[in-house]
Design a protein around this motif. Structure first.
Motif, PDB file in Angstrom:
ATOM      1  N   UNK A 162       0.832  -1.204   0.000  1.00  0.00           N
ATOM      2  CA  UNK A 162       0.000   0.000   0.000  1.00  0.00           C
ATOM      3  C   UNK A 162       0.867   1.255   0.000  1.00  0.00           C
ATOM      4  N   UNK A 163       1.859   1.291   0.877  1.00  0.00           N
ATOM      5  CA  UNK A 163       2.720   2.471   0.988  1.00  0.00           C
ATOM      6  C   UNK A 163       3.578   2.660  -0.257  1.00  0.00           C
ATOM      7  N   UNK A 164       4.150   1.564  -0.756  1.00  0.00           N
ATOM      8  CA  UNK A 164       5.013   1.669  -1.928  1.00  0.00           C
ATOM      9  C   UNK A 164       4.234   2.096  -3.158  1.00  0.00           C
ATOM     10  N   UNK A 165       3.056   1.528  -3.346  1.00  0.00           N
ATOM     11  CA  UNK A 165       2.271   1.876  -4.529  1.00  0.00           C
ATOM     12  C   UNK A 165       1.693   3.286  -4.421  1.00  0.00           C
ATOM     13  N   UNK A 166       1.454   3.732  -3.216  1.00  0.00           N
ATOM     14  CA  UNK A 166       0.916   5.080  -3.042  1.00  0.00           C
ATOM     15  C   UNK A 166       1.972   6.157  -3.265  1.00  0.00           C
ATOM     16  N   UNK A 167       3.207   5.897  -2.800  1.00  0.00           N
ATOM     17  CA  UNK A 167       4.219   6.952  -2.774  1.00  0.00           C
ATOM     18  C   UNK A 167       5.337   6.774  -3.792  1.00  0.00           C
ATOM     19  N   UNK A 276     -19.036  -2.049  -3.129  1.00  0.00           N
ATOM     20  CA  UNK A 276     -18.885  -3.512  -3.031  1.00  0.00           C
ATOM     21  C   UNK A 276     -18.536  -4.103  -4.395  1.00  0.00           C
ATOM     22  N   UNK A 277     -19.156  -3.580  -5.451  1.00  0.00           N
ATOM     23  CA  UNK A 277     -18.804  -4.040  -6.797  1.00  0.00           C
ATOM     24  C   UNK A 277     -17.341  -3.737  -7.112  1.00  0.00           C
ATOM     25  N   UNK A 278     -16.878  -2.554  -6.695  1.00  0.00           N
ATOM     26  CA  UNK A 278     -15.473  -2.189  -6.913  1.00  0.00           C
ATOM     27  C   UNK A 278     -14.549  -3.119  -6.154  1.00  0.00           C
ATOM     28  N   UNK A 279     -14.955  -3.535  -4.960  1.00  0.00           N
ATOM     29  CA  UNK A 279     -14.153  -4.471  -4.177  1.00  0.00           C
ATOM     30  C   UNK A 279     -13.970  -5.789  -4.917  1.00  0.00           C
ATOM     31  N   UNK A 280     -15.011  -6.220  -5.613  1.00  0.00           N
ATOM     32  CA  UNK A 280     -14.956  -7.507  -6.312  1.00  0.00           C
ATOM     33  C   UNK A 280     -14.307  -7.410  -7.686  1.00  0.00           C
ATOM     34  N   UNK A 281     -14.044  -6.209  -8.161  1.00  0.00           N
ATOM     35  CA  UNK A 281     -13.443  -6.048  -9.487  1.00  0.00           C
ATOM     36  C   UNK A 281     -11.935  -5.801  -9.427  1.00  0.00           C
ATOM     37  N   UNK A 282     -11.359  -5.773  -8.227  1.00  0.00           N
ATOM     38  CA  UNK A 282      -9.919  -5.576  -8.088  1.00  0.00           C
ATOM     39  C   UNK A 282      -9.195  -6.768  -8.700  1.00  0.00           C
ATOM     40  N   UNK A 283      -8.103  -6.515  -9.408  1.00  0.00           N
ATOM     41  CA  UNK A 283      -7.353  -7.605 -10.044  1.00  0.00           C
ATOM     42  C   UNK A 283      -5.859  -7.454  -9.763  1.00  0.00           C
ATOM     43  N   UNK A 284      -5.466  -7.627  -8.539  1.00  0.00           N
ATOM     44  CA  UNK A 284      -4.052  -7.587  -8.179  1.00  0.00           C
ATOM     45  C   UNK A 284      -3.808  -6.968  -6.824  1.00  0.00           C
ATOM     46  N   UNK A 285      -4.133  -5.697  -6.683  1.00  0.00           N
ATOM     47  CA  UNK A 285      -3.931  -4.989  -5.430  1.00  0.00           C
ATOM     48  C   UNK A 285      -5.019  -3.933  -5.272  1.00  0.00           C
ATOM     49  N   UNK A 286      -5.334  -3.607  -4.028  1.00  0.00           N
ATOM     50  CA  UNK A 286      -6.372  -2.617  -3.756  1.00  0.00           C
ATOM     51  C   UNK A 286      -5.885  -1.210  -4.104  1.00  0.00           C
ATOM     52  N   UNK A 287      -6.826  -0.281  -4.358  1.00  0.00           N
ATOM     53  CA  UNK A 287      -6.439   1.121  -4.537  1.00  0.00           C
ATOM     54  C   UNK A 287      -5.788   1.678  -3.277  1.00  0.00           C
ATOM     55  N   UNK A 288      -5.212   2.857  -3.396  1.00  0.00           N
ATOM     56  CA  UNK A 288      -4.471   3.446  -2.269  1.00  0.00           C
ATOM     57  C   UNK A 288      -5.076   4.770  -1.823  1.00  0.00           C
ATOM     58  N   UNK A 290      -7.578   5.009   0.356  1.00  0.00           N
ATOM     59  CA  UNK A 290      -8.068   4.884   1.724  1.00  0.00           C
ATOM     60  C   UNK A 290      -7.457   3.653   2.380  1.00  0.00           C
ATOM     61  N   UNK A 291      -7.041   3.824   3.649  1.00  0.00           N
ATOM     62  CA  UNK A 291      -6.510   2.684   4.389  1.00  0.00           C
ATOM     63  C   UNK A 291      -7.570   1.612   4.620  1.00  0.00           C
ATOM     64  N   UNK A 292      -8.844   1.963   4.519  1.00  0.00           N
ATOM     65  CA  UNK A 292      -9.901   0.982   4.725  1.00  0.00           C
ATOM     66  C   UNK A 292      -9.882  -0.113   3.662  1.00  0.00           C
ATOM     67  N   UNK A 293      -9.209   0.124   2.541  1.00  0.00           N
ATOM     68  CA  UNK A 293      -9.101  -0.942   1.541  1.00  0.00           C
ATOM     69  C   UNK A 293      -8.406  -2.175   2.111  1.00  0.00           C
ATOM     70  N   UNK A 294      -7.552  -1.997   3.101  1.00  0.00           N
ATOM     71  CA  UNK A 294      -6.846  -3.148   3.690  1.00  0.00           C
ATOM     72  C   UNK A 294      -7.764  -4.013   4.544  1.00  0.00           C
ATOM     73  N   UNK A 295      -8.986  -3.538   4.773  1.00  0.00           N
ATOM     74  CA  UNK A 295      -9.966  -4.348   5.497  1.00  0.00           C
ATOM     75  C   UNK A 295     -10.787  -5.229   4.561  1.00  0.00           C
ATOM     76  N   UNK A 296     -10.566  -5.089   3.249  1.00  0.00           N
ATOM     77  CA  UNK A 296     -11.302  -5.874   2.257  1.00  0.00           C
ATOM     78  C   UNK A 296     -10.750  -7.295   2.210  1.00  0.00           C
ATOM     79  N   UNK A 297     -11.597  -8.258   1.872  1.00  0.00           N
ATOM     80  CA  UNK A 297     -11.128  -9.646   1.770  1.00  0.00           C
ATOM     81  C   UNK A 297     -11.515 -10.317   0.479  1.00  0.00           C
ATOM     82  N   UNK A 298     -11.945  -9.544  -0.512  1.00  0.00           N
ATOM     83  CA  UNK A 298     -12.373 -10.126  -1.780  1.00  0.00           C
ATOM     84  C   UNK A 298     -11.170 -10.606  -2.598  1.00  0.00           C
ATOM     85  N   UNK A 299     -11.398 -11.464  -3.614  1.00  0.00           N
ATOM     86  CA  UNK A 299     -10.290 -12.059  -4.373  1.00  0.00           C
ATOM     87  C   UNK A 299      -9.403 -11.028  -5.058  1.00  0.00           C
TER      88      UNK A 299
END
Length: 421
Positions: A162-167, A276-288, A290-299
């Motif tokens: 998260x930190x590396x991809x953000x900064x 929720x749809x955006x959570x399920x459409x991630x393909x690799x890593x979550x966006x950066x 919001x830190x709340x993305x790290x609470x997601x558990x979708x594939x």
């Protein structure tokens, strides 16, 4: 507990593992991973037996988990190739390293070639080859060390990513399955910072006595607990502690920075569904954003919760497959046959897709219409069973092994020549 096994471990001859016999349950689990990738690549419309709703349920179950299981079982295989419960050392370790490097190079090249066919899937083989190389420093590690490394990466990796991809390493548009080192490590479809956790966990499992009842019980219980945490953690944080609202406020362009509470109830719920749809459409890593993305558990989100859920399911699947292969060896023969030649089957399905895609119509999804999934699975089972019965090892697996053996021969001859000088 005796496990139904067969002779080919894939281990270097002369190592302690070469006298052990192959565990067919691992092959069965590997076949399920390959079929899971079939389901994702072919799409929901390719099912003939399943109604659309059940097709989407299956798609949600195997998406991300099948590739994670594939990487997990790669780790198990690495451990079996290098001594099982007792890691090899000295000359045996050197030969094993040469074999692994040779396999990695050839698998990576095959992945590049398959990517040139422009089939609209993320070919995992180039990543897979890199995982082999990253695993080399851990070949002498015992199970406890490997579990510690896997756990540390599962906890710290998502935050570091998260930190590396953000900064430092912004995500660039993808032009292929794997086109750069940052993609391999952080921003790709199967980033190493996530998938090496699966490989290390698999190596830890491979360093245990998989025929022991106590080991299997610990795997099943531990896997169930990990999977439960992976599912319950996001539900608690997002749905019960307000995380979904914070994510919606960060993600929604409609809100434009306004609090979600300023919307009427109907609009607020629609915006949550979009998140929720955006959570399920991630393909690799979550966006950066919001830190709340790290609470997601979708594939394919690369979070700690996704890793827990995927590793937990992999452990349970492996235990179930070992039990079934032991008790129903003849019924499991077709499945274990596919698992003995995963490279051949995986490559074959991409080549078939490359042939089918030009015949798609505007109304088809994935590679075609209903029954494609069933035909791909049935064809794989028949081909693998007949080939195994008539020939033995899969064609690509046989070629890969011969090249790896040849690499060992070349290295050993050069060492003898240098020693004689």
């Amino acid at each position: 507990m005796a496990q139904h096994q067969s002779g080919d471990t894939g281990a270097p001859s002369g190592t302690p593992s070469s006298v052990a016999r192959r565990i067919d349950g691992i092959d069965a689990a590997r076949a399920l991973a390959v079929f899971g990738m079939f389901a994702v690549h072919l799409g929901v419309a390719s099912h003939g037996l399943l109604p659309e709703e059940q097709g989407w349920a299956l798609h949600g179950l195997v998406r991300g988990n099948s590739s994670a299981l594939f990487a997990f079982l790669a780790g198990v295989s690495l451990a079996l190739m290098t001594g099982r419960t007792r890691p090899v050392e000295g000359d045996a370790l050197r030969r094993a390293i040469v074999r692994i490097i040779a396999r990695a190079v050839l698998i990576g090249l095959l992945g590049v070639v398959l990517d040139l066919f422009a089939v609209p899937i993320a070919v995992i083989l180039t990543y897979y080859a890199g995982f082999f190389l990253l695993a080399l420093p851990f070949l002498r590690a015992r199970a406890a060390v490997l579990w510690t490394a896997a756990g540390t990466l599962a906890l710290c990796g998502p935050v570091a990513s998260f930190l590396l991809r953000r900064d430092l390493v912004p995500t660039a548009p993808r032009t292929g399955s794997l086109t750069s080192l940052p993609e391999f490590l952080l921003t790709g479809y199967y980033p190493a910072i996530t998938f090496m956790t699966f490989v290390l966990a698999g190596m830890a499992v491979g360093r245990t006595d998989l025929t022991a009842t106590a080991v299997r019980v610990r795997m099943a219980v531990g896997g169930a607990v990990a999977a439960a945490l992976g599912y319950l953690g996001p539900w608690l944080l997002l749905e019960r502690m307000g995380g979904i609202d914070r994510l919606t406020e960060a993600h929604s362009t409609f809100l434009a920075g306004a609090p979600l509470g300023s919307m009427d109830a109907w609009t607020a719920e629609r915006l949550r569904e979009n998140t929720r749809d955006a959570m399920h459409s991630v393909s690799g890593q979550v966006p950066t954003d919001s830190w709340w993305w790290l609470a997601v558990g979708t594939p394919h989100t690369g979070t700690t919760f996704e890793i827990l859920e995927a590793v937990g399911q992999a452990l349970v699947v492996l235990v179930v497959c070992m039990l079934l292969a032991e008790r129903l060896p003849r019924a499991m023969y077709p499945l274990t046959s596919v698992g003995r030649m995963p490279l051949t089957v995986y490559t074959g399905h991409i080549l078939v897709l490359a042939i089918l895609i030009p015949f798609q119509t505007e109304t088809t999804m994935g590679a075609g219409g209903p029954w494609y999934m069933e035909w791909f699975v049935l064809g794989s089972l028949l081909f693998a069973s007949l080939w195994r019965y008539a020939v033995g090892r899969g064609p690509l697996e046989r070629g890969l092994a011969r090249c790896a053996d040849a690499a060992v021969t070349v290295v050993e001859e050069r060492r003898r020549e240098n020693g004689a000088r």
